[in-house]
Design a protein around this motif. Sequence first.
Motif, PDB file in Angstrom:
ATOM      1  N   ALA A  18       0.828  -1.212   0.000  1.00 48.94           N
ATOM      2  CA  ALA A  18       0.000   0.000   0.000  1.00 48.94           C
ATOM      3  C   ALA A  18       0.860   1.258   0.000  1.00 48.94           C
ATOM      4  CB  ALA A  18      -0.934  -0.009   1.213  1.00 48.94           C
TER       5      ALA A  18
ATOM      6  N   GLY B 293       3.577   1.824  -1.437  1.00 46.54           N
ATOM      7  CA  GLY B 293       4.089   2.099  -2.774  1.00 46.54           C
ATOM      8  C   GLY B 293       3.193   3.026  -3.585  1.00 46.54           C
ATOM      9  N   PHE B 294       1.911   3.134  -3.218  1.00 45.71           N
ATOM     10  CA  PHE B 294       0.979   4.014  -3.924  1.00 45.71           C
ATOM     11  C   PHE B 294       0.962   5.432  -3.357  1.00 45.71           C
ATOM     12  CE2 PHE B 294      -0.849  -0.229  -4.711  1.00 45.71           C
ATOM     13  CZ  PHE B 294      -0.992  -0.183  -6.102  1.00 45.71           C
ATOM     14  N   PHE B 295       1.576   5.639  -2.179  1.00 44.64           N
ATOM     15  CA  PHE B 295       1.475   6.935  -1.515  1.00 44.64           C
ATOM     16  C   PHE B 295       2.380   7.968  -2.182  1.00 44.64           C
ATOM     17  CE2 PHE B 295       0.270   5.069   2.911  1.00 44.64           C
ATOM     18  CZ  PHE B 295      -0.884   4.548   2.343  1.00 44.64           C
TER      19      PHE B 295
ATOM     20  N   ARG C 173       7.754   3.334  -5.727  1.00 45.79           N
ATOM     21  CA  ARG C 173       7.332   1.945  -5.946  1.00 45.79           C
ATOM     22  C   ARG C 173       8.453   0.938  -5.705  1.00 45.79           C
ATOM     23  NH1 ARG C 173       4.341   5.223  -8.991  1.00 45.79           N
ATOM     24  NH2 ARG C 173       2.118   4.769  -9.275  1.00 45.79           N
TER      25      ARG C 173
ATOM     26  N   TRP D 267       7.949  -2.123  -3.469  1.00 51.52           N
ATOM     27  CA  TRP D 267       7.300  -3.362  -3.917  1.00 51.52           C
ATOM     28  C   TRP D 267       8.309  -4.495  -4.084  1.00 51.52           C
ATOM     29  CZ3 TRP D 267       3.785  -0.716  -8.153  1.00 51.52           C
ATOM     30  CH2 TRP D 267       2.761  -0.025  -7.508  1.00 51.52           C
TER      31      TRP D 267
END
Length: 257
Positions: free
Chosen positions: A99, A101-103, A192, A195
């Motif tokens: 999660a 990685g999307f911030f 990212r 990940w």
Amino acid sequence: MSESFRLGAVLALTGGFLDAYTYLIRGGVFANAQTGNIVLLSQNLFSGNWGRVLHYLFPLCAFGLGVAAAEAIRWKFQKIRAVHWRQLVLAIEILLLFAVGFFPNEMDLLANAMVSFACAMQVQAFRKVNGYAFASTMCIGNLRSGMESLCAYGKTKDKKILRKSGNYFGIIFLFAVGAALGGHMIGYIGARTIWISCIILLISFLCMFIKEEKKEHPEIVQEEREIRENLQNIRKEAKDVEHILEDDIRSQIEKKK
């Protein structure tokens, strides 16, 4: 398997990776090294820089909550058979890091708190390698233990102690490799990059289905054999006692007759 060197090495790789990630791309915060965060928090506190105080306070508090969460999982799920409770810790850690990685960078405060929470769960759940205490997300304790074991080997020449020292220095080396990998990949995929650590942790999760404690710890086989022999002796003694009691009861009945 949860105490094997192989798994500890993979977790140490992740620990270094995450420390480099949060420090280099999430505002100079350490995901694992809370001592550094406390130092920086104190400096900003006395400088009156309240925004930066929160920047370091949130990960610090999240780390403490992560330790508590790992303990709660252990208490509640340590008796389940389908998966090991430590696998549940890894699964939660993977979801949290994925999660993050999307911030965007505007959410660094929450991102650092979530990474610190995940790292705390990991360091609390995985605390031994081949029976020796270790930390997968920091190095100072491993460095102290490694040097202590090396000094002990110099005195005793015991190869088991030398192997113990090698385990600690191997963990430190892989932590450094993880930090270097994290720092390098940030230049290519930015936020990212985290990940990649999710993939590494997923490998750890799957490895825990492999039961190889007997290969890693041959002394377990000997202990298991001794336990079985003791149980057989106990059963034999119990049967002998049962026969003796039956004979005594019969003799008492015959006397009464």
